[in-house]
Design an enzyme around this catalytic site. Structure first.
Site, PDB file in Angstrom:
ATOM      1  N   SER A  49       0.861  -1.186   0.000  1.00 23.33           N
ATOM      2  CA  SER A  49       0.000   0.000   0.000  1.00 23.33           C
ATOM      3  C   SER A  49       0.896   1.235   0.000  1.00 23.33           C
ATOM      4  CB  SER A  49      -0.898   0.009   1.247  1.00 23.33           C
ATOM      5  OG  SER A  49      -0.103   0.222   2.405  1.00 23.33           O
ATOM      6  N   ASP A  84      -0.611  -1.526  -4.191  1.00 22.47           N
ATOM      7  CA  ASP A  84      -2.005  -1.772  -3.806  1.00 22.47           C
ATOM      8  C   ASP A  84      -2.722  -0.425  -3.635  1.00 22.47           C
ATOM      9  OD1 ASP A  84      -4.194  -3.307  -2.972  1.00 22.47           O
ATOM     10  OD2 ASP A  84      -3.540  -3.338  -0.872  1.00 22.47           O
ATOM     11  N   HIS A  85      -3.880  -0.269  -4.234  1.00 23.59           N
ATOM     12  CA  HIS A  85      -4.672   0.970  -4.133  1.00 23.59           C
ATOM     13  C   HIS A  85      -3.839   2.223  -4.405  1.00 23.59           C
ATOM     14  CE1 HIS A  85      -8.371  -0.862  -2.801  1.00 23.59           C
ATOM     15  NE2 HIS A  85      -7.629  -1.673  -2.077  1.00 23.59           N
ATOM     16  N   GLU A 135     -10.047  -0.490 -10.503  1.00 16.69           N
ATOM     17  CA  GLU A 135     -11.131  -0.794  -9.561  1.00 16.69           C
ATOM     18  C   GLU A 135     -12.406  -0.064  -9.951  1.00 16.69           C
ATOM     19  OE1 GLU A 135     -10.240  -0.793  -5.355  1.00 16.69           O
ATOM     20  OE2 GLU A 135     -12.159   0.126  -4.877  1.00 16.69           O
ATOM     21  N   GLY A 178     -10.443  -5.466   6.081  1.00 13.41           N
ATOM     22  CA  GLY A 178     -10.456  -5.646   7.532  1.00 13.41           C
ATOM     23  C   GLY A 178     -11.492  -6.689   7.940  1.00 13.41           C
ATOM     24  N   GLY A 209      -9.729 -10.138   1.489  1.00 11.32           N
ATOM     25  CA  GLY A 209      -9.735 -11.602   1.616  1.00 11.32           C
ATOM     26  C   GLY A 209      -9.791 -12.106   3.051  1.00 11.32           C
TER      27      GLY A 209
HETATM   28  P1  13P Z   1      -7.857  -7.478   4.078  1.00  7.80           P
HETATM   29  O1  13P Z   1      -7.023  -6.538   4.876  1.00  7.80           O
HETATM   30  O2  13P Z   1      -9.274  -7.458   4.478  1.00  7.80           O
HETATM   31  O3  13P Z   1      -7.279  -8.858   4.033  1.00  7.80           O
HETATM   32  O4  13P Z   1      -7.842  -6.923   2.564  1.00  7.80           O
HETATM   33  C1  13P Z   1      -6.633  -6.798   1.886  1.00  7.80           C
HETATM   34  C2  13P Z   1      -6.800  -6.060   0.623  1.00  7.80           C
HETATM   35  O5  13P Z   1      -7.804  -6.138  -0.044  1.00  7.80           O
HETATM   36  C3  13P Z   1      -5.679  -5.217   0.175  1.00  7.80           C
HETATM   37  O6  13P Z   1      -5.996  -4.489  -0.952  1.00  7.80           O
END
Ligand code: 13P
Length: 287
Positions: A49, A84-85, A135, A178, A209
């Protein structure tokens, strides 16, 4: 050597399994995930991230660390290093530093702006052999302090973004980052089936996940999900194992103050979590 996520995800989509994206926060996590992937002969995606990127001293540091580990640990399974994001600027910074894959999360822009920015990133990423995740429909929960409300994506918008040539598409289907609340309605499989119908062979990505029941994970994979992101679960198991070790007082005895020993139970917990997920996602032996 780092590879783009394209080939491993296309193979996963065709073979009806999913590749895990495990987010990294430090050297210990990275090493634990890479060693587990190698042991299980599984492809793997390391997620970073923007917040974790800053924590780990920037994208150049991370690229150096991951490439060094791949060489020193003799990792031969396909490894993608993925932002990520990512923001628009973040995606460029990661690509320029040597990330092999980026997510541009334009879900908070109006669809036209999301499309324009995604198009530009795809053109520049393609030239570098970098895979791109887009996304549609914000994923709920909290990600680096940004809280989304858990939208369900519009399948027609998913098709518009998929047709731009992204490598993989994250679509909100009621999933959140989360822990899931007690009254969570579950994944919206009707919408997932419609998205899959509209986007064909495009690998779909399931964020959040952590805490999704096993049967739902399996059903999502059967409906075209070929990448599943896990972050919080590794944090929870790492924290629980570290806390237990400290509470047992072992860190106060002998060489327990040595960080290499102090962090070892947490590292073992991460390895076990990653193994469990790779088995569930069906990526074991698929490298
Ligand atoms: P979690 O933190 O819920 O496992 O999600 C991870 C995620 O989607 C990172 O982009």
């Amino acid at each position: 050597m780092l590879v783009s996520a394209k080939e491993m995800l296309n193979k996963a989509k065709a073979g009806k399994y999913a590749v895990g994206q495990f987010n990294i926060n430090n050297l210990e996590w990275t090493k634990a995930i890479l060693l587990t992937a190698q042991e299980l002969n599984s492809p793997v995606i390391l997620g970073v991230s923007e917040g974790a990127g800053k924590y780990m001293c920037g994208y150049n540091t991370i690229v150096g660390m991951v490439n060094g580990m791949i060489e020193t640990l003799g990792i031969t399974v396909p490894v993608a290093l993925h932002l990520d994001h990512g923001s628009y600027d973040g995606a460029y910074a990661a690509m320029n530093a040597g990330f092999s894959s980026v997510m541009f999360d334009g879900s908070h822009y109006a669809i036209d702006e999301n499309i324009a920015k995604t198009k530009q990133i795809i053109a520049d990423a393609e030239a570098k052999g970098v895979s791109v995740e887009a996304e549609v429909g914000a994923i709920g929960g909290e990600e680096d302090g940004v809280v989304g409300s858990g939208e369900v994506a519009d399948p027609a918008e998913c098709k518009m973004i998929a047709d731009l040539g992204v490598t993989m598409l994250a679509a909100g289907i009621g999933n959140i980052h989360g822990k899931y609340p007690e009254n969570w309605a579950g994944l919206n499989f009707d919408v997932l089936a419609k998205i899959q119908e509209q986007t064909g062979t495009m690998p779909l990505v399931l964020h959040g996940g952590t805490g999704i029941p096993e049967e739902m994970i399996k059903k999502a994979i059967s409906l075209g999900v070929s990448k599943i992101n896990v972050n919080t679960e590794c944090q929870l198991t790492f924290a629980a194992a570290t806390r237990k070790y400290i509470e047992e007082g072992k860190d106060l005895q002998g060489k327990g103050f040595d960080p290499r020993k102090l962090l070892a139970p947490g590292v073992d917990a991460i390895k076990a979590t990653v193994k469990e997920k790779m088995e569930l996602f069906g990526s074991v032996g698929k490298a």
